[in-house]
Write an enzyme that holds these catalytic residues in place. Structure first.
Site, PDB file in Angstrom:
ATOM      1  N   ASP A  30     -18.955 -12.919  -5.753  1.00 16.86           N
ATOM      2  CA  ASP A  30     -18.962 -12.170  -4.492  1.00 16.86           C
ATOM      3  C   ASP A  30     -20.063 -12.750  -3.622  1.00 16.86           C
ATOM      4  OD1 ASP A  30     -17.786  -8.995  -3.896  1.00 16.86           O
ATOM      5  OD2 ASP A  30     -19.176  -9.963  -2.503  1.00 16.86           O
ATOM      6  N   THR A 120      -3.790  -7.155  -1.864  1.00 15.94           N
ATOM      7  CA  THR A 120      -2.488  -6.855  -1.268  1.00 15.94           C
ATOM      8  C   THR A 120      -2.365  -7.690   0.000  1.00 15.94           C
ATOM      9  OG1 THR A 120      -2.599  -4.658  -2.133  1.00 15.94           O
ATOM     10  CG2 THR A 120      -1.026  -5.018  -0.396  1.00 15.94           C
ATOM     11  N   ARG A 159      -4.467   3.189  -9.577  1.00 16.72           N
ATOM     12  CA  ARG A 159      -4.896   4.261  -8.675  1.00 16.72           C
ATOM     13  C   ARG A 159      -6.396   4.427  -8.814  1.00 16.72           C
ATOM     14  NH1 ARG A 159      -1.867   8.607 -11.771  1.00 16.72           N
ATOM     15  NH2 ARG A 159      -2.520   7.118 -13.330  1.00 16.72           N
ATOM     16  N   GLU A 160      -7.072   4.557  -7.681  1.00 15.00           N
ATOM     17  CA  GLU A 160      -8.503   4.820  -7.747  1.00 15.00           C
ATOM     18  C   GLU A 160      -8.713   6.140  -8.468  1.00 15.00           C
ATOM     19  OE1 GLU A 160     -10.332   4.457  -3.914  1.00 15.00           O
ATOM     20  OE2 GLU A 160      -9.341   2.548  -3.568  1.00 15.00           O
ATOM     21  N   ASN A 231       4.654   0.885  -3.153  1.00 15.95           N
ATOM     22  CA  ASN A 231       3.738   1.765  -2.406  1.00 15.95           C
ATOM     23  C   ASN A 231       4.463   2.522  -1.298  1.00 15.95           C
ATOM     24  OD1 ASN A 231       1.494   1.467  -3.930  1.00 15.95           O
ATOM     25  ND2 ASN A 231       0.443   0.049  -2.569  1.00 15.95           N
ATOM     26  N   GLY A 276       1.041  18.763   0.463  1.00 10.02           N
ATOM     27  CA  GLY A 276      -0.314  19.043   0.949  1.00 10.02           C
ATOM     28  C   GLY A 276      -0.607  18.310   2.243  1.00 10.02           C
ATOM     29  N   CYS A 283      -4.381   2.027   0.535  1.00  8.65           N
ATOM     30  CA  CYS A 283      -3.121   1.310   0.301  1.00  8.65           C
ATOM     31  C   CYS A 283      -1.922   1.826   1.084  1.00  8.65           C
ATOM     32  CB  CYS A 283      -2.787   1.333  -1.190  1.00  8.65           C
ATOM     33  SG  CYS A 283      -3.807   0.207  -2.116  1.00  8.65           S
TER      34      CYS A 283
HETATM   35  C1  UDX Z   1      -2.034   3.920  -4.633  1.00  5.44           C
HETATM   36  C2  UDX Z   1      -0.901   3.631  -5.633  1.00  5.44           C
HETATM   37  O1  UDX Z   1      -0.635   4.793  -6.402  1.00  5.44           O
HETATM   38  C3  UDX Z   1      -1.281   2.463  -6.527  1.00  5.44           C
HETATM   39  O2  UDX Z   1      -0.201   2.151  -7.390  1.00  5.44           O
HETATM   40  C4  UDX Z   1      -1.593   1.267  -5.630  1.00  5.44           C
HETATM   41  O3  UDX Z   1      -1.925   0.146  -6.360  1.00  5.44           O
HETATM   42  C5  UDX Z   1      -2.717   1.613  -4.682  1.00  5.44           C
HETATM   43  O4  UDX Z   1      -2.344   2.759  -3.900  1.00  5.44           O
HETATM   44  P1  UDX Z   1      -4.359   5.193  -4.674  1.00  5.44           P
HETATM   45  O5  UDX Z   1      -4.337   4.983  -3.191  1.00  5.44           O
HETATM   46  O6  UDX Z   1      -5.583   4.879  -5.437  1.00  5.44           O
HETATM   47  O7  UDX Z   1      -3.171   4.365  -5.356  1.00  5.44           O
HETATM   48  O8  UDX Z   1      -4.072   6.744  -4.948  1.00  5.44           O
HETATM   49  P2  UDX Z   1      -2.811   7.655  -5.260  1.00  5.44           P
HETATM   50  O9  UDX Z   1      -3.086   8.408  -6.496  1.00  5.44           O
HETATM   51  O10 UDX Z   1      -1.552   6.903  -5.213  1.00  5.44           O
HETATM   52  O11 UDX Z   1      -2.880   8.679  -4.050  1.00  5.44           O
HETATM   53  C6  UDX Z   1      -2.700   8.256  -2.699  1.00  5.44           C
HETATM   54  C7  UDX Z   1      -2.766   9.434  -1.766  1.00  5.44           C
HETATM   55  O12 UDX Z   1      -1.619  10.255  -1.906  1.00  5.44           O
HETATM   56  C8  UDX Z   1      -3.967  10.371  -2.013  1.00  5.44           C
HETATM   57  O13 UDX Z   1      -4.521  10.721  -0.758  1.00  5.44           O
HETATM   58  C9  UDX Z   1      -3.382  11.577  -2.699  1.00  5.44           C
HETATM   59  O14 UDX Z   1      -4.093  12.737  -2.432  1.00  5.44           O
HETATM   60  C10 UDX Z   1      -1.986  11.611  -2.062  1.00  5.44           C
HETATM   61  N1  UDX Z   1      -0.968  12.254  -2.906  1.00  5.44           N
HETATM   62  C11 UDX Z   1      -0.638  11.722  -4.116  1.00  5.44           C
HETATM   63  C12 UDX Z   1      -0.306  13.398  -2.446  1.00  5.44           C
HETATM   64  O15 UDX Z   1      -0.566  13.879  -1.341  1.00  5.44           O
HETATM   65  N2  UDX Z   1       0.665  13.944  -3.233  1.00  5.44           N
HETATM   66  C13 UDX Z   1       1.028  13.436  -4.430  1.00  5.44           C
HETATM   67  O16 UDX Z   1       1.931  14.004  -5.072  1.00  5.44           O
HETATM   68  C14 UDX Z   1       0.343  12.288  -4.909  1.00  5.44           C
END
Ligand code: UDX
Length: 454
Positions: A30, A120, A159-160, A231, A276, A283
């Site tokens: 980095d 990405t 997922r984070e 995604n 929600g 992402c």
């Molecule tokens: C996402 C993808 O899941 C992952 O596969 C990709 O590589 C990166 O993007 P991430 O952004 O870390 O991962 O979080 P994720 O758990 O997918 O949630 C994304 C958003 O959706 C969050 O704000 C979460 O609160 C929201 N969410 C998720 C909902 O509102 N409802 C759901 O049922 C699930």
């Protein structure tokens, strides 16, 4: 295998630590010296559960540096995991990707090398990265690099908040390249994960029923498109349930029951149907926007993906609308936001609904108080101009507010002593933006409870 990873953000660091834990020799590069110094001292620049522990376990196999030279020369595989943040016009800024590709071309010595796009990147970037590496190699060495290296795509789906779990126990591994030798190298690299032959760390036990992990070994363009299509589908699924949620509210249906009722159809599945405030994060917004932009280059419309984006935008407005409907006048009110991170178990604020909601409330003349169990420090650093009051605890946030909004469903908030919280508020009004709280319990403590879809 010798692996180098350029970029120590969420993706790069998680990938590096996991590959090091699996026994590969990993060098993380980095250009940010502060970050590298922190990593060398065993600390991580991001909050991700168990990352510090797994990094300590992988330590004998991990190195951190700011220079490309040695790390590129000795590597069998180089991952590019640099940031591709959105530019003002929404398209990804590929400056760091281009720098990384040129850095590789300049320093590699001609032995067969697989260059993997882990960031990405827009569809077609594999070819572009290939041309940059080649160009830079030729400038440095004065002869062609043909056949010596190959570009592959290996999208991540982590997922984070559960990044390590998702990396060690993925639903599938996708690798794409137009060169079979590159695919074979990546297959060997991921073998311990594909066959699940590693001994799991005690804090990340292998979930029951996890066996061999499916491998999708395909061409470059298909691997690149898989990432975006996955995604965009997940983002659309969430927007779909949020759209149904709006109707549920009108007809008096319970959206949680509706989600369960449709999700138990195996063709639909129960996950990502939590209604929600909607999605945030680095992402979904960026990838859906990039997908629409790529399609436009081919004169194609993506009406489904565009609608998913629009529904998601509207969900944030609904918070303000609901508060307005209940409190009638927002000017002069004090509203407390519980949660700043875009989801629980992370301190990431990228495209976090809380930021948008705070701005909208401030524009309406509200005083806004905020709390987050982990992201408060980052928030103060990244948003010094947002005129909100940062609170040390949920109880302090509740002091004298006209309403509380649950923005991020941290476990800590689910377990709050709501009786105490109610006693400290001016009026015990809660807007549960994640439909995550126990409505009847809150009502017993005198709360007026509003869900986002009911
Ligand atoms: C996402 C993808 O899941 C992952 O596969 C990709 O590589 C990166 O993007 P991430 O952004 O870390 O991962 O979080 P994720 O758990 O997918 O949630 C994304 C958003 O959706 C969050 O704000 C979460 O609160 C929201 N969410 C998720 C909902 O509102 N409802 C759901 O049922 C699930």
């Amino acid at each position: 295998m010798k692996v180098s990873i350029i970029g120590t953000g969420y993706v790069g660091l998680t990938t590096g630590v996991c590959l090091g834990f699996l026994g590969h020799k990993v060098t993380c590069i980095d250009t940010d010296e502060k970050k590298i110094a922190l990593l060398r001292s065993g600390k991580t620049p991001i909050y991700e559960p168990f990352l510090t522990e797994l990094m300590a376990a992988a330590q004998p196999n991990l190195q951190f540096c700011t220079e490309y030279a040695g790390a590129v020369k000795n590597a069998d595989v180089i991952f590019i995991a640099v940031g591709t943040p959105p530019s003002p016009d929404g398209s990804p800024d590929l400056r760091y990707l281009s720098e990384a590709a040129r850095g590789i071309g300049k320093h590699y010595d001609g032995d067969f090398l697989v260059v993997v796009n882990k960031s990405t990147v827009p569809i077609g970037s594999g070819n572009w990265v290939g041309s940059l590496v080649r160009e830079s190699f030729e400038q440095q060495h004065g002869h062609k690099a043909n056949g010596h290296f190959s570009v592959a795509s290996n999208p991540e789906f982590l997922r984070e908040g559960s990044a390590l779990h998702d990396s060690l126990y993925p639903d599938r591994v996708v690798i794409g390249s137009d060169n079979n030798r590159a695919l074979e190298v990546l297959y060997s690299l991921y073998r311990p994960i594909l066959d699940q032959t590693f001994a799991p760390p005690p804090y990340l036990p292998r979930p029951e029923g996890v066996g061999a992990v499916p491998l999708i070994s395909t061409d470059l363009a298909s691997a690149e498109l898989i990432k975006y299509a996955a995604n965009a589908f997940l983002a659309t699924k969430i927007s779909y349930i949020n759209e149904i949620g709006q109707l549920a509210e009108k007809v008096g249906a319970d959206i949680a029951q509706v989600a369960k009722g449709i999700g138990l159809d195996a063709r639909i599945g129960t996950r990502f149907l939590q209604a929600g405030i909607g999605w945030g994060g680095s992402c979904f917004g960026k990838d859906t926007s990039a997908l629409v932009a790529t399609a436009r280059e081919y004169s194609l419309g993506m009406p489904i993906v565009e609608a998913a984006r629009e529904v998601n935008r509207r969900q944030r407005d609904r918070v303000v609308e609901k508060l307005l409907g209940e409190l009638k006048i927002l000017k002069g009110r004090t509203i407390g936001l519980l949660g700043l991170a875009f989801k629980p178990n992370t301190d990431d604020l990228r495209e976090a609904p809380a930021i948008d909601i705070a701005r909208k409330l401030l524009e309406r003349g509200c005083k806004v108080k905020v709390h987050d169990p982990v992201a408060l420090e980052r928030f103060e650093r990244e948003y010094p101009d947002l005129a909100v009051v940062c609170c040390e605890s949920p109880e302090d946030t509740a002091d004298d507010v006209d309403a509380l909004v649950l923005v991020t469903e941290w476990q800590e908030y689910r377990e709050l002593n709501w009786e105490v919280i109610a006693s400290r508020m001016r009026t015990p009004l809660i807007l549960d933006g994640r439909n995550a709280l126990d409505r009847s319990r809150l009502e017993r403590f005198g709360f007026r409870y509003l869900g986002i879809a009911g």
